[in-house]
Write a protein that holds these residues in place. Structure first.
Motif, PDB file in Angstrom:
ATOM      1  N   MET A   1      -1.993  -6.248   8.072  1.00 43.68           N
ATOM      2  CA  MET A   1      -0.790  -6.828   8.666  1.00 43.68           C
ATOM      3  C   MET A   1      -0.031  -5.748   9.453  1.00 43.68           C
ATOM      4  O   MET A   1      -0.065  -4.585   9.098  1.00 43.68           O
ATOM      5  N   ILE A   2       0.635  -6.135  10.499  1.00 42.12           N
ATOM      6  CA  ILE A   2       1.249  -5.184  11.403  1.00 42.12           C
ATOM      7  C   ILE A   2       2.574  -4.678  10.840  1.00 42.12           C
ATOM      8  O   ILE A   2       3.388  -5.446  10.349  1.00 42.12           O
ATOM      9  N   LYS A   3       2.787  -3.354  10.943  1.00 39.03           N
ATOM     10  CA  LYS A   3       3.999  -2.747  10.403  1.00 39.03           C
ATOM     11  C   LYS A   3       4.801  -2.069  11.505  1.00 39.03           C
ATOM     12  O   LYS A   3       4.268  -1.682  12.537  1.00 39.03           O
TER      13      LYS A   3
ATOM     14  N   ILE B   1       7.988  -1.590   7.606  1.00 38.06           N
ATOM     15  CA  ILE B   1       8.349  -2.982   7.317  1.00 38.06           C
ATOM     16  C   ILE B   1       7.412  -3.906   8.079  1.00 38.06           C
ATOM     17  O   ILE B   1       7.128  -3.686   9.246  1.00 38.06           O
ATOM     18  N   LEU B   2       6.915  -4.922   7.430  1.00 39.85           N
ATOM     19  CA  LEU B   2       6.098  -5.898   8.118  1.00 39.85           C
ATOM     20  C   LEU B   2       6.929  -6.581   9.203  1.00 39.85           C
ATOM     21  O   LEU B   2       8.018  -7.089   8.928  1.00 39.85           O
ATOM     22  N   ILE B   3       6.406  -6.594  10.414  1.00 45.56           N
ATOM     23  CA  ILE B   3       7.148  -7.207  11.515  1.00 45.56           C
ATOM     24  C   ILE B   3       7.404  -8.679  11.239  1.00 45.56           C
ATOM     25  O   ILE B   3       8.444  -9.224  11.590  1.00 45.56           O
ATOM     26  N   ARG B   4       6.476  -9.335  10.581  1.00 42.45           N
ATOM     27  CA  ARG B   4       6.674 -10.743  10.250  1.00 42.45           C
ATOM     28  C   ARG B   4       7.900 -10.915   9.345  1.00 42.45           C
ATOM     29  O   ARG B   4       8.643 -11.889   9.455  1.00 42.45           O
TER      30      ARG B   4
ATOM     31  N   LEU C   1      14.936  -2.551  -2.339  1.00 44.20           N
ATOM     32  CA  LEU C   1      14.270  -3.805  -1.993  1.00 44.20           C
ATOM     33  C   LEU C   1      13.056  -3.474  -1.135  1.00 44.20           C
ATOM     34  O   LEU C   1      13.191  -2.926  -0.035  1.00 44.20           O
ATOM     35  N   ASP C   2      11.873  -3.766  -1.645  1.00 37.48           N
ATOM     36  CA  ASP C   2      10.633  -3.456  -0.935  1.00 37.48           C
ATOM     37  C   ASP C   2      10.341  -4.555   0.078  1.00 37.48           C
ATOM     38  O   ASP C   2       9.938  -5.653  -0.280  1.00 37.48           O
ATOM     39  N   LEU C   3      10.553  -4.248   1.352  1.00 32.67           N
ATOM     40  CA  LEU C   3      10.331  -5.224   2.420  1.00 32.67           C
ATOM     41  C   LEU C   3       8.891  -5.217   2.912  1.00 32.67           C
ATOM     42  O   LEU C   3       8.506  -6.069   3.710  1.00 32.67           O
ATOM     43  N   ASN C   4       8.102  -4.283   2.430  1.00 28.14           N
ATOM     44  CA  ASN C   4       6.734  -4.122   2.912  1.00 28.14           C
ATOM     45  C   ASN C   4       5.758  -4.920   2.039  1.00 28.14           C
ATOM     46  O   ASN C   4       4.814  -4.379   1.455  1.00 28.14           O
ATOM     47  N   GLN C   5       6.009  -6.233   1.930  1.00 32.79           N
ATOM     48  CA  GLN C   5       5.145  -7.118   1.151  1.00 32.79           C
ATOM     49  C   GLN C   5       5.404  -8.548   1.591  1.00 32.79           C
ATOM     50  O   GLN C   5       6.211  -8.801   2.480  1.00 32.79           O
TER      51      GLN C   5
ATOM     52  N   SER D   1      11.711 -12.400  -2.002  1.00 36.97           N
ATOM     53  CA  SER D   1      12.618 -13.382  -2.602  1.00 36.97           C
ATOM     54  C   SER D   1      12.761 -13.159  -4.101  1.00 36.97           C
ATOM     55  O   SER D   1      13.862 -13.252  -4.660  1.00 36.97           O
ATOM     56  N   LYS D   2      11.654 -12.867  -4.767  1.00 41.47           N
ATOM     57  CA  LYS D   2      11.693 -12.641  -6.206  1.00 41.47           C
ATOM     58  C   LYS D   2      12.586 -11.445  -6.549  1.00 41.47           C
ATOM     59  O   LYS D   2      13.317 -11.467  -7.540  1.00 41.47           O
ATOM     60  N   GLN D   3      12.500 -10.404  -5.723  1.00 41.41           N
ATOM     61  CA  GLN D   3      13.334  -9.221  -5.961  1.00 41.41           C
ATOM     62  C   GLN D   3      14.813  -9.560  -5.838  1.00 41.41           C
ATOM     63  O   GLN D   3      15.632  -9.144  -6.664  1.00 41.41           O
TER      64      GLN D   3
END
Length: 349
Positions: free
Chosen positions: A1-3, A7-10, A327-331, A337-339
């Motif tokens: 996935m593109i970063k 952070i994942l761009i998506r 908050l881990d945004l790289n997933q 949301s769970k975090q």
């Protein structure tokens, strides 16, 4: 996935959907399925789809003042020009009138941003193609120098509310992604921490507003807990406005969101939490909890980077609880949301 910047761009797109509710419309759904190589492509696609949707409704028009020499009166008579025509034995009238026009600051910003993207060498052809297809609809709109736009002075009302999101996207592109050199050429720059920090803050606030409606989620002003509020000294104190305040009954959690390239500072070979951030959240909490009830807590919420050192803290200082979380945004977004859900469940249950 593109970063991008870890952070994942998506996921940046998902964050934008919370910051701007307009992006939840069906017209934007397929953006989440696309793989972007850089943030610039994401913004170009959002701009293309947003403008395409606006074109179906028609470009926003404003009344502009026009002045012409005409054979019949239109609008108000310009005495000076009319007299000049009479001196020259011309049966013409000087006319001043107002006319609805697409050539206003909002459409000028959009057209100029589209041209800016088309001229950028790093943007792939597939995105430029879409932007070029909508450019002819701005034939009556002038291009402007985007570096001179006073973004904070843009006024929105009922007829141009749809432009609010478009103007924000243009702002991100111009101020955060594209920069100009002294030669007037355009070059790529990274999406700045300042803009990511604002987006991160807005995302967290809007997430709690949408998914935890039992909480009152706002950005609140905190008054200084001082005895003499009439003193002139008050005028010299800085204002205190929280990023996010979550209220549930008499319990309050103040969250200060932080997006940095580095989550910690290093002093004497030791990694610690940024002292300024800790002092700030401490000041907010202690002044908010003026009765010393212990019902007000504070949290520093960092966007997780690729650093090995991750700041974590859960401590009580003088009745008030202080937390530092990441908050881990790289997933995947469901994990994000769970975090966020876990934060409020641990504190308010």
């Amino acid at each position: 996935m593109i970063k991008d910047k870890g952070i994942l761009i998506r996921n940046i797109y998902y964050m934008l959907t919370y910051a701007f509710q307009e992006l939840r419309k069906n017209n934007y759904d397929d953006i989440a399925k696309e793989d972007f190589e850089q943030i610039l492509e994401l913004f170009a696609e959002i701009l293309y789809k947003g403008v395409s949707l606006q074109l179906k409704q028609g470009l926003y028009k404003e009344y502009v003042n026009c002045h012409e020499i005409l054979p019949v009166l239109k609008g108000r008579l310009d005495i000076e020009d009319t007299i000049n025509c009479m001196i020259q034995h011309k049966s013409l009238l000087g006319c001043d009138y107002d006319e609805l026009s697409e050539d206003n600051i909002f459409n000028q910003i959009i057209k100029s941003t589209i041209l800016l993207l088309i001229r950028n060498n790093s943007l792939r052809h597939k995105y430029k193609k879409g932007l070029r297809s909508i450019l002819p609809f701005f034939g009556n709109v002038h291009e402007l120098n985007l570096m001179t736009v006073k973004w904070k002075l843009l006024k929105f009302q009922r007829n141009n509310q749809n432009y609010r999101m478009l103007m924000n996207i243009c702002y991100f592109i111009v101020d955060g992604v594209l920069m100009t050199t002294q030669k007037g050429e355009f070059k790529m720059a990274t999406f700045t921490d300042e803009h990511m920090n604002k987006l991160f803050e807005r995302f967290v606030l809007e997430y709690y507003r949408k998914h935890h409606k039992y909480l009152k989620a706002n950005s609140d002003m905190v008054e200084w807990d001082i005895y003499d509020t009439e003193s002139a000294v008050v005028d010299f104190l800085p204002s205190m406005k929280t990023d996010i305040s979550l209220h549930n009954g008499d319990k309050i959690l103040i969250i200060d969101t932080k997006y940095y390239g580095s989550m910690t500072q290093t002093q004497f070979g030791k990694s610690t939490i940024h002292s300024g951030n800790m002092y700030q959240i401490f000041t907010y909490v202690k002044n908010k909890d003026c009765d010393n009830s212990g019902n007000v807590s504070g949290m520093l919420l960092y966007a997780k980077t690729e650093e090995e050192t991750v700041p974590e803290l859960d401590v009580v200082i003088g009745k008030n609880r202080f937390l530092v979380k990441t908050l881990d945004l790289n997933q995947r977004f469901d994990e994000i949301s769970k975090q966020l859900d876990l934060i409020v469940s641990l504190y308010f249950t």
